[in-house]
Design a protein around this motif. Structure first.
Motif, PDB file in Angstrom:
ATOM      1  N   GLY A  56      -1.703  -2.756  -3.502  1.00  0.00           N
ATOM      2  CA  GLY A  56      -2.273  -2.243  -2.270  1.00  0.00           C
ATOM      3  C   GLY A  56      -2.930  -0.881  -2.424  1.00  0.00           C
ATOM      4  N   ALA A  57      -3.706  -0.515  -1.427  1.00  0.00           N
ATOM      5  CA  ALA A  57      -4.448   0.743  -1.440  1.00  0.00           C
ATOM      6  C   ALA A  57      -3.513   1.937  -1.623  1.00  0.00           C
ATOM      7  N   ALA A  66      -6.109   2.571  -5.591  1.00  0.00           N
ATOM      8  CA  ALA A  66      -4.846   2.221  -6.248  1.00  0.00           C
ATOM      9  C   ALA A  66      -4.889   2.641  -7.715  1.00  0.00           C
ATOM     10  N   PRO A 118       0.823  -1.214   0.000  1.00  0.00           N
ATOM     11  CA  PRO A 118       0.000   0.000   0.000  1.00  0.00           C
ATOM     12  C   PRO A 118       0.855   1.261   0.000  1.00  0.00           C
ATOM     13  N   GLU A 119       0.377   2.277  -0.716  1.00  0.00           N
ATOM     14  CA  GLU A 119       0.991   3.606  -0.788  1.00  0.00           C
ATOM     15  C   GLU A 119       2.342   3.619  -1.484  1.00  0.00           C
ATOM     16  N   ALA A 179      -6.558  -2.650  -4.904  1.00  0.00           N
ATOM     17  CA  ALA A 179      -7.295  -2.210  -3.728  1.00  0.00           C
ATOM     18  C   ALA A 179      -7.825  -0.792  -3.939  1.00  0.00           C
TER      19      ALA A 179
END
Length: 376
Positions: free
Chosen positions: A133-134, A162, A104-105, A159
């Motif tokens: 990931g988000a 994204a 994520p990120e 996610a």
């Protein structure tokens, strides 16, 4: 005497049989709507076997950036529920799953480049699972080269929020055969751009499906293919809108030249009753450069609600534009170079969707080199 009732064919894409067991799917005879354009004999074991035992080509890569991992796991929950015999065969025959994860990120300025190099051998199966990931923002390129007879499923999950650009390139050697299924799952406010390129191989059949899991999902499917003498390229999309306020755009372009060059494009968009506010459009354009080439183009749109933001489709297949050619030649450009300019212009929008300059230029050069075979 009693006779067994025969189930009628599905009247909508939502009714298509789905199963993980290849034996649940009847043997193919080429009369099925989904297979009537496909030369089944050239697929060989990919449509006749109940288990593939060959060794699938492995994914090769250099150093991966921070936030991206690649591993091989024994199993993983399926994102793609097989909806035909070949995707079920790939699921049941694959030796484990190649798992690619983006944390994520994670935001990457450079693309992650992966290479699948076929080295021959018996018909094989493979599964690849990509998880983004988000709030991640990444470009992943999968180049497919060498020779193989391969049934493979690629499952991609993005996610919420994204952003993924996913480029798949089929530059197989002349004898390769591939039947591939790609499933894209688009999260809430996520954006997926898939660019699919097919230039190499004897027969390449690629099916792409899209599913949304939250409002604001956005999917763009772009495709570029150039079939030469004897090649069969087939691309099918199923965009299944089940969630309100999502968007999709499908734009595929193909060129064909040489005896028995054949392409098939079938674009299916399904807007369910629950998918109010959907905005969707699909278009396919084909450029036939020589006699003997055949392009099939079938757009389909099923709408179960009247509350849509927009929905449409278009298809066009034609020969080389002699007026464009004359315009360029009248300005002193030789015929061979003029043809290259017209074809490159035809593909320019799609090539520009590839965010990797080296790959974009190499594919452009490959298109021009192929065209030169018939203009030199």
């Amino acid at each position: 005497m009693t006779t067994e009732a025969i189930a009628p064919p599905p009247s909508t894409k939502s009714q298509v049989l789905r199963s993980f067991d290849v034996t649940d799917f009847p043997a193919l005879n080429g009369l099925e709507e989904e297979w009537r354009f496909t030369p089944l004999k050239r697929l060989g074991e990919l449509v006749t076997a109940v288990k593939l035992t060959g060794v699938a080509p492995a994914i090769e890569h250099g150093d991966l950036p921070a936030g991206v991992t690649l591993s091989h796991v024994d199993n993983a929950d399926a994102v793609l529920t097989p909806f035909d015999r070949v995707s079920a065969l790939a699921y049941g025959s694959a030796d484990g799953v190649t798992l690619i994860e983006v944390a994520p990120e994670t935001e990457l300025a450079e693309a992650v480049v992966l290479r699948l190099v076929g080295k021959g051998g018996d018909a094989a199966a493979a599964r690849t699972l990509v998880k983004v990931g988000a709030f991640a923002k990444v470009t992943i390129v999968l180049e497919q080269t060498g020779t193989a007879v391969l049934a493979d499923n690629i499952e991609v999950v993005t996610a919420d929020s994204a952003q993924l650009t996913f480029v798949t390139v089929a530059e197989w050697d002349a004898g390769a055969v591939q039947a591939q299924h790609i499933k894209l799952v688009v999260g809430k406010d996520a954006r997926v751009q898939h660019v699919q390129v097919a230039l190499g191989g004897d027969l390449v059949r690629q099916s792409t499906s899209v599913e949304y899991t939250g409002r604001g999902g956005d999917a763009e499917l772009w495709g570029l293919y150039f079939a030469d003498a004897g090649q069969h390229f087939e691309h099918r999309q199923l965009v299944d809108h089940t969630v309100p306020d999502c968007r999709s755009y499908v734009g595929y372009r193909g060129a064909l030249q040489g005896a028995s060059a054949k392409t098939v494009w079938v674009g299916d968009v399904l807007i369910r009753a629950t998918a109010t506010g959907t905005d969707t459009y699909e278009i396919n354009r084909n450029l036939i450069l020589t006699d003997g080439a055949i392009a099939h183009s079938v757009p389909n749109l099923e709408i179960e609600t009247g509350e849509v933001a927009g929905a449409g489709h278009a298809s066009a297949t034609g020969r080389f534009d002699d007026e464009q050619l004359f315009y360029l030649m009248a300005r002193g450009i030789p015929e061979g170079e003029a043809r290259k300019l017209v074809v490159r212009g035809f593909f320019a929008e799609l090539l520009n969707k590839i965010p990797v300059e080296e790959l974009r230029e190499r594919l452009g050069d490959a298109v021009e080199a192929r065209l030169a075979e018939y203009t030199s």
